[in-house]
Structure formats: C-alpha cells, structure tokens
Design an enzyme around this catalytic site. Structure first.
Site: not given
Ligand code: MRU
Length: 343
Positions: A52-53, A93, A195, A236, A246-247
């Site tokens: 999560g960012a 990352r 997630q 992100d 984003n994801k």
């Molecule tokens: O691969 P991840 O689980 O780190 O990806 C997280 C996401 O894509 C979230 O939507 C993003 O970080 C926003 S979290 C507040």
C-alpha cells in the site's frame, strides 16, 4: 465527542524496532515481526509483508531511522552507510511514489544534521506517519461529502488502515461515509494477490461494516444492475495532469464505469502526487514474478504456460470524476489543470 475506534495498525514504532504486521498471512494469522535494520525493512516491502503506497513510504522512513541507529554509533562513515541504505530502500518497489517522497524527506533532514541526527530523523519519520493518518481522516470527510445520497460503491485492492498510517484513503472515505448513512459496499477480489478478498473484507468486517465480495470479472455485470453509483479507489502515483497509477484492474473499472454512468473517485494524499511527471505513460509499472499468478503445475522452467504479471495500471484523467486529497477535491480533473492547483 465520542472517540473513533482505532483501526488496525500495519506499522508500529516501538522505540527500538519497527513492528510490521505480515499482510501475506492475513486474515487467518496475525503476526507482527520486529525489524532492526533497513535491509529487513526493504525486504518486507519487496515481499509485500507491508504494502500500500502510504504504508510503504512510512515503513521506509522508519527504515532510515533504523539505519541511523545502527550506523551512527558504529562507524565514522555512518553517513555514507545510511545513504547506501536509503538507496537500497528506494529499490524495494518502483511504482508508489510515496516511497521516494518519504525517502527524500528523510534525506533532507539528514543533510541538515551536523551532530547526532537520531532525534531529528525519528521526529521526521513520526511526522510522516502522523500526517498520513491526519490526511486520511480529512479525505474521509471530503470523500463522504461526495457520497451523500449514494446507495452503493465498489472498491478495489486494499486502501485501508493496512495500506496507510491508519484509517485509509478510499477505504477511509467508505468508513466515513458509512458512519453518516448505510451504503452497500462491494469489494473486488483483486487478483492475483487478493488484497480485496483478504484485506479489505477483513478490515471492514472488523468494524461491522457489511461488505459484498465480487470476482473482479463480475464488475461490469454489477454496474449493469445499477447497484453502485461510485467506484472508489486509491492511488500509487498521480501525475500532474491527473492520470492515476493504481492496482491492476483499476483502469478496467474506470472504462466500465464510464460505460455504465457510474462515477469514479480517486482518494490519495498529496504525497501520492508526482509533481515531476506530467502524464501516466511516464510511470514505471511494476511487474512481479509470474509465479504469483501461475498454478503450481505450470511453474516448471520448460512449461509452455507462462504469465505476464503487471501489478499496476494507469487510468487516464478523462475517466476520473473526482480526485480527493487532504488539500481539497478536484472535480473532473481533465477539464482543468489536472491536480496542479493543489501544489
Ligand atoms: O501492490 P499493493 O498491494 O502495494 O498495491 C496497493 C494499491 O494499489 C493501493 O490501491 C494503493 O497503494 C493505494 S493504498 C492507500
């Protein structure tokens, strides 16, 4: 005023170590590991024990604290060693800009210290952490204003307390909104890492907020039924023009939302904005190992079946109805100057 219930904490600074909740094991198992140096923190980020960012940025900031604690007492060359640790953390990352933003804050603080830097470095990390929580609460209220009268929302991935310093971005908006009036919350599974199914469902259930899980591939059909008015997601990295990384799957949801007259909200603190990048095609998209996607039986080196595993995508600003930050809301960002007005 009644005290708000604390959300789960993904990260805890103990005074000597960083405690990290291992998100790979949730929801079945709750295990916190203690990390004592920056290498361990970098590994925890790469292996997605913390993800999560905003949470990645906060963890990295504490990783720098651990680095200073370790090297300042041991070596005359402590500054070079800390810089090397910062470089290591920066490689953990690639896509979430919060990581690089937090490391820049820590580097700037470090460069201002001529004597023992520990107190200042710790204060900087704790400030990053506390300000993220405050930003989430502010965004929760601003986003909930937009959701007034909404019947249902769909969210993607996990953007809650687990992904942030606490409370959450998109999930924070859903929390705040649910406190005002009941809404139907749908969560996409978010393959391949799940997630949504593992983390978002768990977080909401902990707070007695009912949630309906859908397969990612059911999103179009859900929208077709008219059950949701908004898709609400995190980010992100947001570029100056308002494109949003984003994801993986977020872009698809935005395309579907447009087709079905469903509005599309992105919720992220300004630490997720990359002011130095103009548009989304300049964002590095992380690709993770095919094994995160492949069934065991296809994992042999000579298998004819392989997998492509990009874990983020970019949603163009034209598909976004609102970007909610702690500094304010940008409605229809494509029609103005993107998010530049928030700087
Ligand atoms: O691969 P991840 O689980 O780190 O990806 C997280 C996401 O894509 C979230 O939507 C993003 O970080 C926003 S979290 C507040």
């Amino acid at each position: 005023m009644t005290k708000q219930k604390e959300t789960v904490q993904a990260l805890q600074w103990t005074g000597e170590t960083l405690k990290v909740l291992d998100q790979r094991l949730l929801p079945e198992t709750i295990v916190y590991n203690d990390y004592k140096d920056a290498t361990e923190v970098a590994n925890a980020i790469t292996s997605m024990r913390v993800r999560g960012a905003p949470a990645i940025g906060i963890a990295a900031a504490y990783g720098v604290v651990l680095s200073v604690r370790k090297h300042y007492a041991q070596s005359n060359h402590w500054r070079q060693k800390v810089i090397a640790d910062i470089e290591l953390l920066a490689k953990s990352r690639p896509t979430a800009v919060n990581l690089f933003w937090a490391l820049d804050q820590m580097k700037a603080t470090l460069s201002q210290q001529s004597t023992n830097p520990l107190a200042a470095i710790l204060m900087c990390a704790e400030k990053i952490h506390a300000e993220d929580i405050a930003a989430n609460h502010k965004m929760g209220e601003l986003g909930a204003d937009l959701l007034a009268g909404t019947k249902g929302v769909l969210t993607h991935c996990n953007t809650g307390a687990l992904a942030t310093g606490g409370y959450g971005t998109a999930l924070g908006v859903i929390r705040s909104s649910y406190r005002r009036h009941a809404i139907d919350v749908y969560a996409g599974e978010t393959r391949p890492w799940l997630q949504g199914a593992r983390l978002t469902a768990w977080e909401l259930a902990q707070e007695n907020i009912p949630v309906t899980l859908i397969a990612d591939s059911a999103a179009a059909w859900l929208m077709k039924t008219g059950a949701i008015d908004w898709v609400v997601v995190g980010a992100d990295r947001i570029t100056a023009n308002g494109d949003v990384a984003n994801k993986i799957g977020t872009y698809g949801l935005a395309v579907l939302a447009k087709q079905h007259d469903v509005r599309f909200m992105v919720v992220a603190p300004t630490t997720t904005i990359d002011w130095g990048i103009n548009q989304g095609d300049q964002i590095k998209i992380e690709e993770r190992h095919p094994h995160e996607l492949l069934l065991d039986c296809y994992r042999d080196e000579d298998s004819y079946v392989t997998a492509w595993n990009p874990v983020f995508d970019v949603t163009p600003v034209e598909l976004i109805s609102a970007i909610v930050t702690e500094r304010g809301v940008v409605l229809n960002p494509a029609t103005g100057q993107g998010v530049r007005g928030l700087k």
